[in-house]
Design a protein around this motif. Structure first.
Motif, PDB file in Angstrom:
ATOM      1  N   PRO A  12     122.322  20.775  77.082  1.00 33.16           N
ATOM      2  CA  PRO A  12     122.983  21.890  76.342  1.00 33.16           C
ATOM      3  C   PRO A  12     124.199  22.163  75.808  1.00 33.16           C
ATOM      4  CG  PRO A  12     121.573  22.288  78.622  1.00 33.16           C
ATOM      5  CD  PRO A  12     122.065  20.960  78.520  1.00 33.16           C
ATOM      6  N   ARG A  13     125.104  21.610  76.212  1.00 34.07           N
ATOM      7  CA  ARG A  13     126.222  21.477  75.619  1.00 34.07           C
ATOM      8  C   ARG A  13     126.467  20.981  74.207  1.00 34.07           C
ATOM      9  NH1 ARG A  13     130.907  22.309  78.812  1.00 34.07           N
ATOM     10  NH2 ARG A  13     132.151  21.929  76.754  1.00 34.07           N
ATOM     11  N   LEU A  14     125.188  20.524  74.144  1.00 37.39           N
ATOM     12  CA  LEU A  14     125.135  19.809  72.684  1.00 37.39           C
ATOM     13  C   LEU A  14     124.211  20.274  71.817  1.00 37.39           C
ATOM     14  CD1 LEU A  14     125.420  15.790  73.439  1.00 37.39           C
ATOM     15  CD2 LEU A  14     127.052  17.212  72.560  1.00 37.39           C
ATOM     16  N   GLY A  15     123.675  21.512  72.551  1.00 36.71           N
ATOM     17  CA  GLY A  15     122.617  22.126  71.634  1.00 36.71           C
ATOM     18  C   GLY A  15     121.056  21.318  71.596  1.00 36.71           C
ATOM     19  N   GLN A  16     121.018  20.610  72.622  1.00 36.99           N
ATOM     20  CA  GLN A  16     119.926  19.560  72.847  1.00 36.99           C
ATOM     21  C   GLN A  16     119.159  19.802  74.293  1.00 36.99           C
ATOM     22  OE1 GLN A  16     119.350  17.096  70.383  1.00 36.99           O
ATOM     23  NE2 GLN A  16     120.830  18.523  69.696  1.00 36.99           N
ATOM     24  N   GLN A  17     119.007  21.179  74.531  1.00 35.69           N
ATOM     25  CA  GLN A  17     118.333  21.516  75.871  1.00 35.69           C
ATOM     26  C   GLN A  17     117.099  21.125  75.919  1.00 35.69           C
ATOM     27  OE1 GLN A  17     120.152  23.317  73.973  1.00 35.69           O
ATOM     28  NE2 GLN A  17     118.738  25.301  73.081  1.00 35.69           N
ATOM     29  N   ASN A  18     116.422  20.953  74.724  1.00 33.19           N
ATOM     30  CA  ASN A  18     114.855  20.767  74.594  1.00 33.19           C
ATOM     31  C   ASN A  18     114.849  19.181  74.517  1.00 33.19           C
ATOM     32  OD1 ASN A  18     114.184  23.234  74.642  1.00 33.19           O
ATOM     33  ND2 ASN A  18     114.277  23.628  72.418  1.00 33.19           N
ATOM     34  N   LEU A  19     115.726  18.376  74.604  1.00 38.72           N
ATOM     35  CA  LEU A  19     115.689  17.063  74.616  1.00 38.72           C
ATOM     36  C   LEU A  19     115.311  16.354  75.879  1.00 38.72           C
ATOM     37  CD1 LEU A  19     115.991  14.430  73.010  1.00 38.72           C
ATOM     38  CD2 LEU A  19     118.316  14.446  73.757  1.00 38.72           C
ATOM     39  N   THR A  20     114.505  15.397  76.046  1.00 37.81           N
ATOM     40  CA  THR A  20     113.893  14.583  77.231  1.00 37.81           C
ATOM     41  C   THR A  20     114.387  13.115  76.943  1.00 37.81           C
ATOM     42  OG1 THR A  20     112.379  16.215  77.821  1.00 37.81           O
ATOM     43  CG2 THR A  20     112.319  14.191  78.906  1.00 37.81           C
ATOM     44  N   LEU A  21     114.987  12.549  77.926  1.00 35.26           N
ATOM     45  CA  LEU A  21     115.402  11.203  77.792  1.00 35.26           C
ATOM     46  C   LEU A  21     114.518  10.551  78.924  1.00 35.26           C
ATOM     47  CD1 LEU A  21     119.161  11.447  77.314  1.00 35.26           C
ATOM     48  CD2 LEU A  21     117.246  10.833  75.450  1.00 35.26           C
ATOM     49  N   HIS A  22     113.431   9.681  78.599  1.00 34.84           N
ATOM     50  CA  HIS A  22     112.663   9.374  79.555  1.00 34.84           C
ATOM     51  C   HIS A  22     112.986   7.728  80.132  1.00 34.84           C
ATOM     52  CE1 HIS A  22     109.502  12.227  78.558  1.00 34.84           C
ATOM     53  NE2 HIS A  22     109.785  12.164  77.261  1.00 34.84           N
ATOM     54  N   ASN A  23     113.821   7.218  79.282  1.00 32.38           N
ATOM     55  CA  ASN A  23     113.904   5.658  79.565  1.00 32.38           C
ATOM     56  C   ASN A  23     115.323   5.203  78.708  1.00 32.38           C
ATOM     57  OD1 ASN A  23     113.061   4.847  77.004  1.00 32.38           O
ATOM     58  ND2 ASN A  23     110.990   4.807  78.154  1.00 32.38           N
ATOM     59  N   TRP A  24     115.469   4.112  78.947  1.00 29.87           N
ATOM     60  CA  TRP A  24     116.869   3.595  78.093  1.00 29.87           C
ATOM     61  C   TRP A  24     116.644   3.365  76.877  1.00 29.87           C
ATOM     62  CZ3 TRP A  24     121.736   3.145  80.043  1.00 29.87           C
ATOM     63  CH2 TRP A  24     122.641   2.375  79.346  1.00 29.87           C
ATOM     64  N   ASP A  25     115.531   2.994  76.352  1.00 34.98           N
ATOM     65  CA  ASP A  25     115.396   2.933  74.906  1.00 34.98           C
ATOM     66  C   ASP A  25     115.335   4.470  74.161  1.00 34.98           C
ATOM     67  OD1 ASP A  25     114.794   0.225  75.134  1.00 34.98           O
ATOM     68  OD2 ASP A  25     112.763   0.222  75.487  1.00 34.98           O
TER      69      ASP A  25
END
Length: 243
Positions: free
Chosen positions: A150-163
């Motif tokens: 959220p500090r980057l305005g990316q609160q809806n982003l989900t990082l599932h894995n390294w790729d």
């Protein structure tokens, strides 16, 4: 043991190596072989073919050494050369040495997420460690990313894995610097790896808020140190935009 055989077996200890523009070898222990002209003579002198197997290489060595011309006063002075045969130079190069001895591998597509201008060296080196569970798939990490994105305005982003993390780092995000993303992700991985070691060896876990505070302070210090660089002048304001 025959004295001549004893002399032959000890020639390795009688070598005197002198390097000039050519190689000069003094082998006094081989002088006695100069009178032996054939293998039959060697057998006769040493008594058996078994001993001949030991002495024959010495006789060949003597013959080879006698064919080497001794240096003369006209020879050039000694010089050191570095590098593989056919590609030598008089100047030593760490880079060329490393390229010669290292194991080569095909370039990886995420190399630019590790090595980039303005990177923090210790964070970049540590970033080669890629473990989905340690950095992306445990409860502590989930809470940490939930506080950071959220500090980057990316609160809806989900990082599932390294790729998916690497892909996000290398993909343009409107209003968000790629350099800031790289610096932040490398700082997160650096402190998560330290926390992993701390829990494993010391048994004293830190809370998510403590980890976030460390990352926040480190990132602010990094961005302040890079303010003189034109490319980094807007990064601090981006980090504080959604604070």
């Amino acid at each position: 043991m025959d004295s001549k055989l004893a002399t032959g077996l000890t020639i390795g200890f009688l070598m005197v190596l002198s390097l000039t523009s050519s190689v000069r070898l003094a082998l006094p222990g081989l002088v006695f072989l100069s009178q032996l002209q054939s293998e039959m003579e060697l057998v006769r002198e040493f008594g058996s073919s078994h001993l001949l197997a030991v002495v024959r290489p010495l006789a060949c060595l003597r013959t080879t050494l006698l064919e080497i011309l001794p240096p003369t006063n006209a020879d050039n002075a000694d010089a050191y050369c570095w590098g593989p045969l056919g590609n030598r130079a008089q100047v030593f190069s760490i880079k060329k040495t490393w390229e010669l001895i290292r194991q080569t591998a095909p370039p990886i597509y995420w190399e630019k997420s590790v090595w980039f201008k303005h990177a923090v060296p210790k964070h970049a080196f540590n970033f080669w460690e890629s473990r989905d569970h340690v950095f992306l798939q445990c409860s502590v990490v989930d809470q940490l990313w939930a506080a950071i994105l959220p500090r980057l305005g990316q609160q809806n982003l989900t990082l599932h894995n390294w790729d998916s993390l690497i892909a996000w780092m290398l993909t343009d995000t409107p209003g968000l610097s790629e350099t800031l993303k790289k610096l932040l992700v490398q700082a997160v991985v650096f402190f998560l790896w330290g926390e992993r070691n701390n829990r494993l060896h010391n048994g004293s876990p830190a809370s998510t808020s403590v980890l976030f505070s460390k990352i926040n302070k480190t990132l602010r210090d990094t961005l302040l140190a890079r303010l003189p660089h034109k490319r980094c002048q807007g990064l601090l304001s981006q980090w504080f935009r959604f604070a």
